[in-house]
Design a protein around this motif. Structure first.
Motif, PDB file in Angstrom:
ATOM      1  N   LEU A  39      50.505  47.050  40.526  1.00 31.16           N
ATOM      2  CA  LEU A  39      51.597  47.174  41.491  1.00 31.16           C
ATOM      3  C   LEU A  39      52.714  46.179  41.214  1.00 31.16           C
ATOM      4  CD1 LEU A  39      49.669  47.692  44.856  1.00 31.16           C
ATOM      5  CD2 LEU A  39      51.091  49.358  43.664  1.00 31.16           C
ATOM      6  N   THR A  40      52.352  44.945  40.923  1.00 28.61           N
ATOM      7  CA  THR A  40      53.365  43.912  40.664  1.00 28.61           C
ATOM      8  C   THR A  40      54.214  44.267  39.459  1.00 28.61           C
ATOM      9  OG1 THR A  40      51.904  42.211  41.607  1.00 28.61           O
ATOM     10  CG2 THR A  40      53.726  41.460  40.223  1.00 28.61           C
ATOM     11  N   SER A  41      53.577  44.707  38.378  1.00 28.68           N
ATOM     12  CA  SER A  41      54.318  45.053  37.168  1.00 28.68           C
ATOM     13  C   SER A  41      55.281  46.213  37.423  1.00 28.68           C
ATOM     14  CB  SER A  41      53.338  45.425  36.050  1.00 28.68           C
ATOM     15  OG  SER A  41      52.507  44.337  35.721  1.00 28.68           O
ATOM     16  N   SER A  42      54.795  47.257  38.081  1.00 32.03           N
ATOM     17  CA  SER A  42      55.651  48.421  38.329  1.00 32.03           C
ATOM     18  C   SER A  42      56.782  48.095  39.287  1.00 32.03           C
ATOM     19  CB  SER A  42      54.816  49.578  38.880  1.00 32.03           C
ATOM     20  OG  SER A  42      53.929  50.069  37.899  1.00 32.03           O
ATOM     21  N   LEU A  43      56.489  47.365  40.357  1.00 26.99           N
ATOM     22  CA  LEU A  43      57.529  47.016  41.324  1.00 26.99           C
ATOM     23  C   LEU A  43      58.602  46.146  40.692  1.00 26.99           C
ATOM     24  CD1 LEU A  43      55.337  46.321  44.491  1.00 26.99           C
ATOM     25  CD2 LEU A  43      56.957  48.195  44.174  1.00 26.99           C
ATOM     26  N   LEU A  44      58.202  45.235  39.807  1.00 25.89           N
ATOM     27  CA  LEU A  44      59.178  44.381  39.135  1.00 25.89           C
ATOM     28  C   LEU A  44      60.077  45.198  38.221  1.00 25.89           C
ATOM     29  CD1 LEU A  44      60.243  41.540  38.537  1.00 25.89           C
ATOM     30  CD2 LEU A  44      58.504  41.354  36.734  1.00 25.89           C
ATOM     31  N   ARG A  45      59.485  46.111  37.443  1.00 23.23           N
ATOM     32  CA  ARG A  45      60.286  46.934  36.534  1.00 23.23           C
ATOM     33  C   ARG A  45      61.229  47.852  37.301  1.00 23.23           C
ATOM     34  NH1 ARG A  45      54.639  47.963  33.479  1.00 23.23           N
ATOM     35  NH2 ARG A  45      54.612  46.020  32.257  1.00 23.23           N
ATOM     36  N   VAL A  46      60.715  48.487  38.335  1.00 21.26           N
ATOM     37  CA  VAL A  46      61.566  49.369  39.138  1.00 21.26           C
ATOM     38  C   VAL A  46      62.648  48.567  39.842  1.00 21.26           C
ATOM     39  CG1 VAL A  46      61.601  50.859  41.169  1.00 21.26           C
ATOM     40  CG2 VAL A  46      59.851  51.178  39.422  1.00 21.26           C
ATOM     41  N   GLY A  47      62.290  47.402  40.376  1.00 19.80           N
ATOM     42  CA  GLY A  47      63.273  46.584  41.075  1.00 19.80           C
ATOM     43  C   GLY A  47      64.403  46.132  40.170  1.00 19.80           C
ATOM     44  N   LEU A  48      64.064  45.661  38.977  1.00 19.13           N
ATOM     45  CA  LEU A  48      65.103  45.220  38.047  1.00 19.13           C
ATOM     46  C   LEU A  48      65.957  46.383  37.565  1.00 19.13           C
ATOM     47  CD1 LEU A  48      63.078  42.631  35.905  1.00 19.13           C
ATOM     48  CD2 LEU A  48      64.852  42.135  37.606  1.00 19.13           C
ATOM     49  N   GLY A  49      65.317  47.487  37.200  1.00 19.82           N
ATOM     50  CA  GLY A  49      66.065  48.650  36.724  1.00 19.82           C
ATOM     51  C   GLY A  49      66.950  49.235  37.803  1.00 19.82           C
ATOM     52  N   PHE A  50      66.412  49.351  39.020  1.00 21.26           N
ATOM     53  CA  PHE A  50      67.202  49.910  40.116  1.00 21.26           C
ATOM     54  C   PHE A  50      68.330  48.974  40.525  1.00 21.26           C
ATOM     55  CE2 PHE A  50      68.020  50.418  44.672  1.00 21.26           C
ATOM     56  CZ  PHE A  50      68.405  51.740  44.696  1.00 21.26           C
ATOM     57  N   GLY A  51      68.053  47.676  40.555  1.00 18.32           N
ATOM     58  CA  GLY A  51      69.103  46.723  40.912  1.00 18.32           C
ATOM     59  C   GLY A  51      70.273  46.764  39.945  1.00 18.32           C
ATOM     60  N   ALA A  52      69.966  46.803  38.647  1.00 17.38           N
ATOM     61  CA  ALA A  52      71.037  46.903  37.646  1.00 17.38           C
ATOM     62  C   ALA A  52      71.772  48.228  37.771  1.00 17.38           C
ATOM     63  CB  ALA A  52      70.445  46.751  36.243  1.00 17.38           C
ATOM     64  N   ALA A  53      71.038  49.318  38.026  1.00 17.34           N
ATOM     65  CA  ALA A  53      71.668  50.632  38.168  1.00 17.34           C
ATOM     66  C   ALA A  53      72.580  50.675  39.388  1.00 17.34           C
ATOM     67  CB  ALA A  53      70.593  51.709  38.273  1.00 17.34           C
ATOM     68  N   ALA A  54      72.166  50.022  40.477  1.00 13.44           N
ATOM     69  CA  ALA A  54      73.000  49.998  41.682  1.00 13.44           C
ATOM     70  C   ALA A  54      74.310  49.263  41.420  1.00 13.44           C
ATOM     71  CB  ALA A  54      72.236  49.351  42.832  1.00 13.44           C
ATOM     72  N   LEU A  55      74.230  48.124  40.760  1.00  8.60           N
ATOM     73  CA  LEU A  55      75.443  47.358  40.463  1.00  8.60           C
ATOM     74  C   LEU A  55      76.385  48.142  39.551  1.00  8.60           C
ATOM     75  CD1 LEU A  55      73.960  43.780  39.896  1.00  8.60           C
ATOM     76  CD2 LEU A  55      75.282  44.586  41.857  1.00  8.60           C
ATOM     77  N   VAL A  56      75.844  48.697  38.472  1.00 14.24           N
ATOM     78  CA  VAL A  56      76.674  49.436  37.518  1.00 14.24           C
ATOM     79  C   VAL A  56      77.173  50.737  38.137  1.00 14.24           C
ATOM     80  CG1 VAL A  56      76.679  50.623  35.289  1.00 14.24           C
ATOM     81  CG2 VAL A  56      75.567  48.400  35.513  1.00 14.24           C
ATOM     82  N   GLY A  57      76.282  51.484  38.770  1.00 13.83           N
ATOM     83  CA  GLY A  57      76.648  52.785  39.318  1.00 13.83           C
ATOM     84  C   GLY A  57      77.693  52.696  40.418  1.00 13.83           C
ATOM     85  N   ILE A  58      77.515  51.761  41.349  1.00 11.20           N
ATOM     86  CA  ILE A  58      78.481  51.626  42.436  1.00 11.20           C
ATOM     87  C   ILE A  58      79.809  51.089  41.914  1.00 11.20           C
ATOM     88  CG2 ILE A  58      78.989  50.406  44.585  1.00 11.20           C
ATOM     89  CD1 ILE A  58      75.997  50.510  45.207  1.00 11.20           C
ATOM     90  N   GLY A  59      79.754  50.079  41.049  1.00 12.52           N
ATOM     91  CA  GLY A  59      80.991  49.511  40.513  1.00 12.52           C
ATOM     92  C   GLY A  59      81.802  50.520  39.723  1.00 12.52           C
ATOM     93  N   LEU A  60      81.148  51.176  38.773  1.00  7.18           N
ATOM     94  CA  LEU A  60      81.856  52.177  37.966  1.00  7.18           C
ATOM     95  C   LEU A  60      82.258  53.384  38.812  1.00  7.18           C
ATOM     96  CD1 LEU A  60      79.925  52.292  34.561  1.00  7.18           C
ATOM     97  CD2 LEU A  60      82.174  51.328  35.021  1.00  7.18           C
ATOM     98  N   GLY A  61      81.406  53.773  39.769  1.00  8.47           N
ATOM     99  CA  GLY A  61      81.715  54.930  40.599  1.00  8.47           C
ATOM    100  C   GLY A  61      82.968  54.729  41.436  1.00  8.47           C
ATOM    101  N   LEU A  62      83.103  53.554  42.048  1.00  9.62           N
ATOM    102  CA  LEU A  62      84.305  53.264  42.823  1.00  9.62           C
ATOM    103  C   LEU A  62      85.538  53.228  41.928  1.00  9.62           C
ATOM    104  CD1 LEU A  62      82.958  50.493  45.242  1.00  9.62           C
ATOM    105  CD2 LEU A  62      83.517  52.861  45.814  1.00  9.62           C
ATOM    106  N   LEU A  63      85.377  52.653  40.736  1.00 13.79           N
ATOM    107  CA  LEU A  63      86.512  52.560  39.814  1.00 13.79           C
ATOM    108  C   LEU A  63      86.927  53.933  39.315  1.00 13.79           C
ATOM    109  CD1 LEU A  63      88.402  50.617  38.286  1.00 13.79           C
ATOM    110  CD2 LEU A  63      86.684  50.534  36.458  1.00 13.79           C
TER     111      LEU A  63
END
Length: 254
Positions: free
Chosen positions: A56-80
């Protein structure tokens, strides 16, 4: 609520009947599908296993990091992209080329690009989440009422504050929808990501169970990923409702 619980019960009963009677419907067969009782026993064994926390720890960490980066990139680029013609013409064509590429096709390139297997797995989950977030943010930014933008500009609102105080709140419902979908696809890509390497993770547990033909554990891993994905998406929707107290979507007739 009763109807929702009842629909799950019906599905489990049908699953039990199909697996125990080994239904063969021609195009699909349930001869090798484990019944719910075997899956429940396998889930109990996993719950008692000391490896569960590591998975659980390994999967949650990978999903958390991947999703967090995707949220930053996706929202930033999407607004632009949603509010700038130049950004739309320059950035949207290459993004649209990359968007249909499935996560499994990124595995060889991810291995080449990242020196560590952890980086590769996080990148795969990132690719699964970023495009739903990006496209929904673009749609939300484009749909912001032009009268609100014009009014803010007439009051002297500068570009940075315009994005933060007018465009981002106006696009927020679509952004939350994109985040919810992106979280679901992030978990969807987890099995693909954890096929690369590693010794722990729910996706790795599911894939390992397939290689050793432990069929009940396959279903346990699938259901666990589904439950985690559903729970995390519901958490995003709950946070979105508190983030947007002014927004109440219309619901169909009850």
């Amino acid at each position: 609520m009763a109807l929702r619980v009842g629909s799950i019960v019906v599905c489990v009963v049908l699953w039990h009947l199909a697996a125990t009677a080994r239904w063969n419907l021609g195009v699909i067969t349930f001869a090798n599908v484990p019944p719910p009782a075997e899956v429940l026993e396998a889930a109990w064994q996993l719950l008692r296993s000391p490896k569960l926390v590591a998975h659980l720890t390994s999967s949650l960490l990978r999903v958390g990091l991947g999703f967090g980066a995707a949220a930053l990139v996706g929202i930033g680029l999407g607004l632009l992209v949603g509010r700038s013609r130049w950004a739309r013409d320059a950035l949207l064509p290459p993004l649209e080329v990359l968007r249909p590429i499935p996560a499994v096709a990124w595995i060889p390139l991810a291995i080449l690009m990242f020196p560590s297997s952890e980086g590769s797995m996080v990148f795969i989950t990132f690719t699964g989440a970023v495009f739903p977030i990006l496209l929904n943010t673009i749609h939300g930014a484009e749909a912001v009422d032009a009268r609100l933008v014009a009014s803010a500009r007439s009051l002297g609102t500068r570009r940075a504050r315009l994005f933060l105080e007018v465009i981002a709140p106006g696009a927020a419902p679509s952004i939350v929808t994109g985040l919810s979908i992106g979280m679901g696809t992030c978990w969807f890509c987890l099995v693909t990501a954890e096929m690369i390497a590693g010794q722990y993770g729910i996706g790795y547990f599911t894939w390992e169970s397939y290689t050793v033909q432990n069929y009940p554990n396959i279903v346990v891993g699938m259901l666990l990923i589904g439950a985690l994905g559903m729970g995390s998406s519901a958490l995003i929707q709950w946070a979105g409702r508190h983030w947007m107290p002014w927004y109440r979507p219309q619901r169909g007739a009850q």
